[in-house]
Design a protein around this motif. Structure first.
Motif, mmCIF file in Angstrom:
data_model
loop_
_atom_site.group_PDB
_atom_site.id
_atom_site.type_symbol
_atom_site.label_atom_id
_atom_site.label_comp_id
_atom_site.label_asym_id
_atom_site.label_seq_id
_atom_site.Cartn_x
_atom_site.Cartn_y
_atom_site.Cartn_z
ATOM 1 N N ARG A 71 0.588 -1.289 -0.112
ATOM 2 C CA ARG A 71 0.294 0.025 -0.420
ATOM 3 C C ARG A 71 0.801 1.525 0.139
ATOM 4 O O ARG A 71 0.354 2.388 0.222
ATOM 5 N N GLN A 110 -4.862 -6.918 -4.780
ATOM 6 C CA GLN A 110 -5.980 -5.978 -4.350
ATOM 7 C C GLN A 110 -5.418 -4.047 -4.822
ATOM 8 O O GLN A 110 -6.747 -4.358 -4.488
ATOM 9 N N MET A 114 -8.410 -1.358 -4.324
ATOM 10 C CA MET A 114 -8.256 0.119 -3.033
ATOM 11 C C MET A 114 -8.096 0.670 -3.291
ATOM 12 O O MET A 114 -8.649 1.159 -1.763
ATOM 13 N N ASP A 115 -7.117 1.068 -4.096
ATOM 14 C CA ASP A 115 -6.378 1.935 -4.022
ATOM 15 C C ASP A 115 -7.263 3.640 -5.611
ATOM 16 O O ASP A 115 -6.653 2.670 -6.031
ATOM 17 N N LEU A 217 -10.872 -8.422 -0.908
ATOM 18 C CA LEU A 217 -10.987 -6.158 -0.735
ATOM 19 C C LEU A 217 -10.905 -5.658 0.548
ATOM 20 O O LEU A 217 -10.957 -4.928 0.372
ATOM 21 N N VAL A 219 -10.232 -4.670 4.215
ATOM 22 C CA VAL A 219 -9.404 -3.999 4.337
ATOM 23 C C VAL A 219 -8.849 -4.254 5.678
ATOM 24 O O VAL A 219 -9.558 -4.798 6.578
#
Ligand SMILES: Nc1nc2c(ncn2[C@@H]2O[C@H](COP(=O)(O)OP(=O)(O)OP(=O)(O)O)[C@@H](O)[C@H]2O)c(=O)[nH]1
Length: 341
Positions: A71, A110, A114-115, A217, A219
């Motif tokens: 991330r 992911q 996610m971003d 997905l 978090v």
């Protein structure tokens, strides 16, 4: 602007990812490919191994481990590439991310969902997993990461079939089909494979992945220790700690090696420690040589190639990375030092 397709190229240590990538980068297929490289261990040897002579392609390196910094660094690398592309500074129409051999491709994939910034510019095309026909069965037995890489694949490419018999290939293919019935399995011979087996597969189907892993997905808290990433990075996105006995260490020297002594020492090393030597590679300065020597291996299979010429303005030296299970680092380092001129 249209979304840029991205391919995640994964596979266990030494499976043949860089060999495949190098072939793709050399081939006149018309794609302009940006590459994001990631390696286990703090020295990026692939940096030296990958072809970088074409101005059509960009090699973007990030040290540290993709699975730890997924991330962080990966998002930054992808976003920076996208910004440069939008500003007209870089041209590319495809991205390939080569993960470390110990990465779980799940968190890498992911990132594309996610971003927001990444999702605004990129489309995850497929996860392509290279599996070593010689060592693959054992790797699947011993390493959860190898199973995940196979399980997550949209396409499986079987390398090194030249080293084994048909029976071994058939048994491995049968096992891969059990792990992942969806992904087609094709052979790849020293990276030789049609480009259509690797790029533009449009194979990544989020619904499929959610069926396999309903938490795909989800978090999660990012709790692990980044200081340990270089040596012990094999966390998955559920943060299970495993492979703790796998570690990497680096040998560096600014003195050249004596060829005969090094050959003998490395030969002995792989005889004794080969089963525990998961992956090793290095760029070497050999006495009297005006070209670099690139050496690498997986378990007992060791080889070397002549690399680029040492440039006049370049500081000569050697660096080697060893990744293995409970390897006696001091014995390796002391032995290597004795091979120096
Ligand atoms: N015999 C044989 N050797 C291969 C084949 N493909 C790759 N190799 C060799 O396997 C070794 C590892 O290949 P790489 O492409 O560096 O593997 P990798 O997956 O990038 O390795 P890491 O990124 O370090 O995990 C090299 O010595 C390659 O020459 C193949 O089809 N047959």
């Amino acid at each position: 602007m249209a979304l840029v397709p991205a391919t995640i190229l994964t596979g266990f240590l030494g499976a043949g990812k860089t060999t495949l990538l190098n072939r793709i980068l050399r081939e006149p297929h018309g794609y302009k490919i940006a590459v994001i490289e990631n390696e286990f261990g703090q020295e990026n040897i692939d940096n030296e191994i990958l072809v970088q002579d074409s101005n059509e392609q960009i090699v973007e390196m990030n040290n540290g481990c993709i699975c730890c910094t997924v991330r962080g660094d990966l998002i930054i690398a992808l976003s920076t590439l996208a910004q440069k592309r939008n500003a007209g500074e870089l041209q590319f129409d495809h991205v390939v991310i080569e993960t470390t051999g110990l990465a779980n491709p799940g968190p890498v994939a992911q990132t594309f969902f996610m971003d927001d910034e990444v999702a605004a510019h990129y489309l995850l095309d497929a996860v392509v997993t290279v599996v070593d026909a010689k060592h693959g069965m054992l790797q699947l037995d011993d390493h959860e990461e190898a199973q995940r890489q196979a399980g997550f694949a949209d396409k499986l490419l079987l390398s090194k079939t030249d080293l084994v018999g048909m029976d071994q290939v058939d048994a491995l293919v049968a096992r891969l089909k059990r792990i992942n019935p969806r992904a087609p399995v094709n052979k790849v011979d020293f990276g030789q494979v049609p480009i259509s087996d690797v790029l533009d597969l449009r194979g990544f189907n989020l619904n499929d992945k959610l069926e396999i892993d309903p938490d795909f997905l989800a978090v999660e808290e990012h709790v692990h220790d980044h200081h340990n990433c270089d040596a012990h990075c094999s966390h998955d996105h559920h943060h299970a700690h495993h492979s703790d006995d796998i570690a990497a260490f680096v040998f560096k020297s600014e003195r050249p090696f004596n060829t005969a002594r090094l050959d003998e020492f490395l030969g002995n090393l792989v005889q004794v420690f080969g089963p525990r030597m998961l992956r090793y590679k290095g760029v070497l300065w050999m006495e009297g040589a005006d070209r670099k020597v690139v050496f690498q291996g997986v378990h007992q299979m060791m080889g070397s190639d002549i690399g680029a010429k040492w440039r006049d303005d370049e500081a000569r030296g050697s660096k080697m990375v060893f990744i293995g299970k409970n390897l006696p680092k001091d014995t390796f380092i002391r032995g290597l030092e004795q091979c120096l001129v």
